[in-house]
Design an enzyme around this catalytic site. Sequence first.
Site, short mmCIF file in Angstrom:
data_model
loop_
_atom_site.label_atom_id
_atom_site.label_comp_id
_atom_site.label_asym_id
_atom_site.label_seq_id
_atom_site.Cartn_x
_atom_site.Cartn_y
_atom_site.Cartn_z
N ARG A 51 2.44 -3.60 -5.19
CA ARG A 51 1.39 -4.54 -4.84
C ARG A 51 0.09 -3.82 -4.54
O ARG A 51 0.10 -2.67 -4.13
CB ARG A 51 1.76 -5.29 -3.56
CG ARG A 51 3.07 -6.01 -3.68
CD ARG A 51 3.44 -6.61 -2.33
NE ARG A 51 4.84 -7.04 -2.36
CZ ARG A 51 5.47 -7.57 -1.33
NH1 ARG A 51 4.85 -7.75 -0.17
NH2 ARG A 51 6.72 -7.94 -1.45
N ASP A 53 -3.37 -4.91 -2.12
CA ASP A 53 -3.80 -5.93 -1.16
C ASP A 53 -5.04 -6.69 -1.62
O ASP A 53 -5.74 -6.25 -2.52
CB ASP A 53 -4.15 -5.26 0.18
CG ASP A 53 -2.90 -4.80 0.90
OD1 ASP A 53 -1.81 -5.34 0.61
OD2 ASP A 53 -3.03 -3.91 1.77
N TYR A 111 -4.29 7.21 -5.83
CA TYR A 111 -5.22 6.27 -5.21
C TYR A 111 -6.53 7.00 -4.92
O TYR A 111 -6.53 8.19 -4.58
CB TYR A 111 -4.67 5.76 -3.87
CG TYR A 111 -3.72 4.59 -3.99
CD1 TYR A 111 -4.20 3.29 -4.12
CD2 TYR A 111 -2.33 4.78 -3.98
CE1 TYR A 111 -3.34 2.21 -4.23
CE2 TYR A 111 -1.46 3.70 -4.09
CZ TYR A 111 -1.98 2.42 -4.21
OH TYR A 111 -1.13 1.34 -4.32
N ARG A 198 -5.27 3.26 3.51
CA ARG A 198 -6.38 2.77 4.35
C ARG A 198 -6.25 3.22 5.80
O ARG A 198 -7.27 3.41 6.49
CB ARG A 198 -6.48 1.24 4.24
CG ARG A 198 -6.96 0.82 2.84
CD ARG A 198 -6.67 -0.64 2.52
NE ARG A 198 -7.29 -1.53 3.49
CZ ARG A 198 -7.03 -2.84 3.56
NH1 ARG A 198 -6.15 -3.40 2.75
NH2 ARG A 198 -7.65 -3.58 4.45
#
Lengths: 245, 245
Positions: A51, A53, A111, A198
């Site tokens: 997933r 967000d 990422y 994050r």
Amino acid sequence: MRNIKLTIEYDGSRYSGWQRLKNSDETIQGKLESVISEMVASPIEIIGSGRTDAGVHAKGQVANFHTKSKIPIREIHKYINYYLPQDIIVKEVTEVPERFHSRYNVKSKKYVYYIWNHWIPSAFDRKYSYHLVEKLDIEFMKEASKKLVGTHDFIGFSSVKKTNKSTIRTINETTIAKEGNMVKFIFIGNGFLYNMVRIIMGSLVEVGLKQKEISYIDDILESKNRSVAGRTLPPQGLFLEEVYY
Amino acid sequence: MRNIKLTIEYDGSRYSGWQRLKNSDETIQGKLESVISEMVASPIEIIGSGRTDAGVHAKGQVANFHTKSKIPIREIHKYINYYLPQDIIVKEVTEVPERFHSRYNVKSKKYVYYIWNHWIPSAFDRKYSYHLVEKLDIEFMKEASKKLVGTHDFIGFSSVKKTNKSTIRTINETTIAKEGNMVKFIFIGNGFLYNMVRIIMGSLVEVGLKQKEISYIDDILESKNRSVAGRTLPPQGLFLEEVYY
């Protein structure tokens, strides 16, 4: 059954994230499934690599779906991009062996998080970076980020609830580079927990602002406690850059 | 009276262009004037280096205004960016001699036009480039663009109506560069007529697609006739990059 692999780029700004929701059409998975189901004239479920967000972007999300349809690859590619909204683009379509699974077969993921670090904001990067006025010490952050590399229990850097699943992950590589006012943080690892990048970013920023020592990263890892780590930085700075198989 | 010079960046996507309009608040000049007038508590008129059309972006538009206000430069800078919408950013504020005039004193301007040249569109560049599926011959376009350099009557490349003002301009430099799927066209000149860059681009694209010969540019210049030139490419690919004084 044919197994079709998609590489997908999306501007996550106006979406509730990757995962299909019952009462919202505004997810990436939902948009893809409705276009593809229409194309093959039967309900299709697509499997994503994982997933993302709400508000998070992707340059190389990967997903696959199974179908009996005989539509040629190139036609599938054209059809999907024609009917998708302009902020979701399928970059690549390939036919893969039937056993290929976008989530189970992931080897690692890359990422990238962007911080616009100047008191004057940017009109063009505002939706694709986090704006931070106070000046970051990049060398400090580089030192701190090295402490993340390796195999650790990353539960302190995650919003996961108590779980029986392993929260041990391996980060292979971190890179921090500054180009003009933009600071780019790259993370490559075999898996990332919920909100992990994050929360890592929120913690690294505290080090970069010298509110915390470099050893803060060790403290969080050892504590295994979310409340020791920094805050969760906002989604618009985060990109799922690439998925490796 | 103090004379304050502003360097401005804007994402033109949702604006009706630079110039203030009577019945629309949605112009860059209008937004700036209302914020600045509020700040100095008296109606301010700002002078831009020139207009940009609806949907055109800027990285370095320049404007100036006169005021008796004694607010320090740094405070002006902070105030303006705080109250402006996020897609308009003042990058620089300086105090200049009273005779400085943003439009009359222009020496030259740099415009950049971006074309995304691939059959698969881009989710992130869609609002900042023109998407062209057919493959451009860049070398052909480079040859053709050289014919624009120099002092010419550019009326054939403009949407201006009959006018007594001179339509003679000098283009000092053109540069075309390809990075991945993005083609970047740079034009530096002492002035640009209404729609000139976008009509030049429409004409160069015809050469790049080999629908026209390289000599097409000469034909348009000689004809002095808008209808000989190519179409006006859309605004979202165009950036006013810099104004030189």
